[in-house]
Structure formats: structure tokens, C-alpha cells
Design an enzyme around this catalytic site. Structure first.
Site, PDB file in Angstrom:
ATOM      1  N   ASN A   8       0.870  -1.183   0.000  1.00  0.00           N
ATOM      2  CA  ASN A   8       0.000   0.000   0.000  1.00  0.00           C
ATOM      3  C   ASN A   8       0.903   1.228   0.000  1.00  0.00           C
ATOM      4  O   ASN A   8       1.495   1.567   1.016  1.00  0.00           O
ATOM      5  CB  ASN A   8      -0.886  -0.043   1.263  1.00  0.00           C
ATOM      6  N   TRP A   9       1.001   1.865  -1.168  1.00  0.00           N
ATOM      7  CA  TRP A   9       1.925   3.006  -1.297  1.00  0.00           C
ATOM      8  C   TRP A   9       1.368   4.294  -0.695  1.00  0.00           C
ATOM      9  O   TRP A   9       2.056   5.292  -0.628  1.00  0.00           O
ATOM     10  CB  TRP A   9       2.292   3.207  -2.771  1.00  0.00           C
ATOM     11  N   LYS A  10       0.072   4.278  -0.330  1.00  0.00           N
ATOM     12  CA  LYS A  10      -0.561   5.472   0.238  1.00  0.00           C
ATOM     13  C   LYS A  10      -0.290   6.683  -0.670  1.00  0.00           C
ATOM     14  O   LYS A  10      -0.289   6.526  -1.888  1.00  0.00           O
ATOM     15  CB  LYS A  10      -0.078   5.683   1.672  1.00  0.00           C
ATOM     16  N   HIS A  91      -9.588   1.324   4.716  1.00  0.00           N
ATOM     17  CA  HIS A  91      -8.334   1.492   5.460  1.00  0.00           C
ATOM     18  C   HIS A  91      -8.580   2.462   6.616  1.00  0.00           C
ATOM     19  O   HIS A  91      -9.362   3.404   6.476  1.00  0.00           O
ATOM     20  CB  HIS A  91      -7.243   2.028   4.529  1.00  0.00           C
ATOM     21  N   GLU A  93      -6.965   4.845   7.698  1.00  0.00           N
ATOM     22  CA  GLU A  93      -6.714   6.258   7.369  1.00  0.00           C
ATOM     23  C   GLU A  93      -7.921   6.866   6.648  1.00  0.00           C
ATOM     24  O   GLU A  93      -8.222   8.043   6.824  1.00  0.00           O
ATOM     25  CB  GLU A  93      -5.421   6.373   6.543  1.00  0.00           C
ATOM     26  N   GLU A 158      -5.666  -4.859  10.538  1.00  0.00           N
ATOM     27  CA  GLU A 158      -4.647  -3.843  10.772  1.00  0.00           C
ATOM     28  C   GLU A 158      -4.968  -3.083  12.060  1.00  0.00           C
ATOM     29  O   GLU A 158      -5.792  -2.154  12.034  1.00  0.00           O
ATOM     30  CB  GLU A 158      -4.610  -2.848   9.615  1.00  0.00           C
ATOM     31  N   GLY A 164       2.346   2.220  10.808  1.00  0.00           N
ATOM     32  CA  GLY A 164       3.363   3.269  10.693  1.00  0.00           C
ATOM     33  C   GLY A 164       4.078   3.594  11.997  1.00  0.00           C
ATOM     34  O   GLY A 164       4.785   4.609  12.079  1.00  0.00           O
ATOM     35  N   SER A 203       3.079  -2.214  10.392  1.00  0.00           N
ATOM     36  CA  SER A 203       4.519  -2.301  10.685  1.00  0.00           C
ATOM     37  C   SER A 203       5.133  -3.646  10.322  1.00  0.00           C
ATOM     38  O   SER A 203       6.022  -4.144  11.023  1.00  0.00           O
ATOM     39  CB  SER A 203       4.791  -1.955  12.158  1.00  0.00           C
ATOM     40  N   GLY A 224       2.670  -1.174   4.312  1.00  0.00           N
ATOM     41  CA  GLY A 224       2.731   0.233   3.957  1.00  0.00           C
ATOM     42  C   GLY A 224       4.170   0.656   3.699  1.00  0.00           C
ATOM     43  O   GLY A 224       4.730   0.421   2.628  1.00  0.00           O
ATOM     44  N   GLY A 225       4.781   1.260   4.694  1.00  0.00           N
ATOM     45  CA  GLY A 225       6.125   1.848   4.554  1.00  0.00           C
ATOM     46  C   GLY A 225       7.139   0.940   3.888  1.00  0.00           C
ATOM     47  O   GLY A 225       7.878   1.375   2.988  1.00  0.00           O
TER      48      GLY A 225
END
Ligand code: PGA
Length: 243
Positions: A8-10, A91, A93, A158, A164, A203, A224-225
Site C-alpha cells: 500500500n503506497w498510500k 483502510h 486512514e 490492521e 506506521g 509495521s 505500507g512503509g
């Protein structure tokens, strides 16, 4: 079941990143399913760069209707046309930043399925909910109200507090939650519930992926990251083969 490692590149990434990333992920080992969900602006070019590979492309959201006067939104059919096969929905976010509740997520999932996309529905408790002993209750309720009838997509667990932050739940907590999700899916969808892949997200890194992916009922990861660097993403894919 093969594991699915979804990146997930956000709201990260530029056109210039695509060629190098695509060339690297094409070297990924067989035996694990890979998916990249870049920002909308990169979708079509990313899909073209990965066309000759088995790496799939997905969106990060879609609207609940097929078309209409919805400034700034994008439909499931538009994602499909750009080359997507999957879409992340609900998600945390988006639930937090855009006020998306379970009913909205469910309507989006219905639209995604109608258009032919595989939805990845995110669920997860906040830290306060976990501390109050409410984590399983919250997640079961999200499953009940976010997943449309006949659901045959993917669920991503999640924990909001793990996204993150570099923090992850204990192995016992992940195991317990994934078992609870599997039980919930069985209660909701009968035998079909056992075919739903349950990803863990929050994470996930090369250093903890093998442990997390080896836990019962963990069918992959939503990353993600660590999905922004091809090297890390590939290391997590490798870990999935051992998991
Ligand atoms: P993270 O994000 O891997 O950076 O924690 C996961 C996600 O939000 O899907």
C-alpha cells in the site's frame, strides 16, 4: 493457501519510481502472490510496467457508485480500466480522515465486486479499544457491517495503533485475532468464509515478516512503509514462502 503480499503506497511515489520498482519485483520468487496499490496517478503506468509479470495492481479506494458528480472520487470501473484487479477499502486512514463508516465501506465493496474488482477490506481496533478489552468485539462488528453478503474478497486485520508506528501486536494477539476473524467469517458466510484470505497489516518489515506470516490463519500481509523500497518488499515476499 498461497500468501498474498500487498503493498500500500498510500500518498507516496512518483512516475520516475515505477520502472526500477517494476523491474525489481519481477524478480520475485514464484509461489507467493504480489500486489502493488499505488496512488491513482501511477496506476496505469504501473500496470503497463508489470503487464508481463504476475504482480497485480490495485487501487486504494473507490466510490460506491459507478459514475456521477463526485468531485475528486474515482469509480471501481475506472480502476479496472487503468489495470487494477484489487482495491483496498476501509483502510483506517480513510475511516479516520474521510469519516468512512462500516456502511460506506460495505457500499464501496459492493460497487467494487459489481465492477469485477477483488476488495481488500481493512478492519482493526484503536489502541484505546484494545486497552479496554474491546478489540475482538470491534473487529467482529466491522466484519459484520463492512462485508457485503456473499463476500469472496480479502480481509486485512490492521490494528490502528500498529500502522506506521514500528509496533506490532504479540504473536499471541495476532493468532487470537485471526482465529476470531476466521470464526466470524464462518458465522457470516458459512463454508465460503474459510476461503477468505486474512492478511495482517501494521509495521510489517523484513525483520518481522517471517514470524508474522507463519502464524495460523495469516494468509499474507498488507505492507505500507516497507513496500516503498523494492528490496524490502521482496524480502517480505521471500519471508512469505517460509511462512
Ligand atoms: P505500515 O502501514 O506497514 O507502514 O505500518 C500498513 C498499512 O497502513 O496498510
Amino acid at each position: 493457501m498461497r500468501q498474498l503480499i500487498a503493498g500500500n503506497w498510500k500518498m507516496f511515489g512518483k512516475l520516475a519510481d515505477i520502472a526500477g520498482f517494476a523491474a525489481a519485483v519481477k524478480t520475485a520468487p514464484a509461489g507467493v502472490d504480489l500486489l502493488i496499490c499505488p496512488p491513482f496517478t501511477l496506476l496505469e503506468r504501473f500496470a503497463a510496467a508489470l503487464a508481463a509479470s504476475s504482480v497485480a495492481i490495485g487501487g486504494q479506494d473507490c466510490h460506491a457508485t459507478a459514475q456521477g458528480p463526485h468531485t475528486g472520487d474515482i469509480s471501481a470501473a475506472m480502476l479496472m480500466e487503468a489495470g487494477a484487479t484489487h482495491v483496498i477499502l476501509g483502510h483506517s486512514e480513510r475511516r479516520a480522515d474521510h469519516g468512512e463508516n462500516n456502511a460506506v465501506v460495505r457500499a464501496k465493496a459492493e460497487a467494487a465486486i459489481a465492477a469485477g474488482l477483488i476488495p481488500i477490506i481493512c478492519v482493526g481496533e484503536t489502541e484505546a479499544e484494545r486497552e479496554a478489552g474491546e478489540a475482538e468485539h470491534v473487529v467482529r462488528s466491522q466484519l459484520l457491517h463492512s462485508l457485503p453478503s456473499g463476500f469472496a474478497g480479502v480481509v486485512a486485520y490492521e490494528p490502528v495503533w500498529a500502522i506506521g508506528t514500528g509496533r506490532t501486536p504479540t504473536e499471541e494477539d495476532v493468532t487470537a485475532m485471526h482465529a476470531a476473524i476466521r470464526a466470524g467469517l464462518g458465522a457470516q458466510f458459512g463454508a465460503a468464509g474459510s476461503a477468505v484470505r486474512i492478511l495482517y497489516g501494521g509495521s510489517v518489515k523484513p525483520g518481522n515478516a517471517a514470524t508474522l506470516l507463519a502464524l495460523p490463519e495469516v494468509g499474507g500481509a498488507l505492507v505500507g512503509g516497507a513496500s516503498l523500497q523494492a528490496e524490502d518488499f521482496l524480502a517480505i515476499a521471500q519471508a512469505a514462502l517460509r511462512g
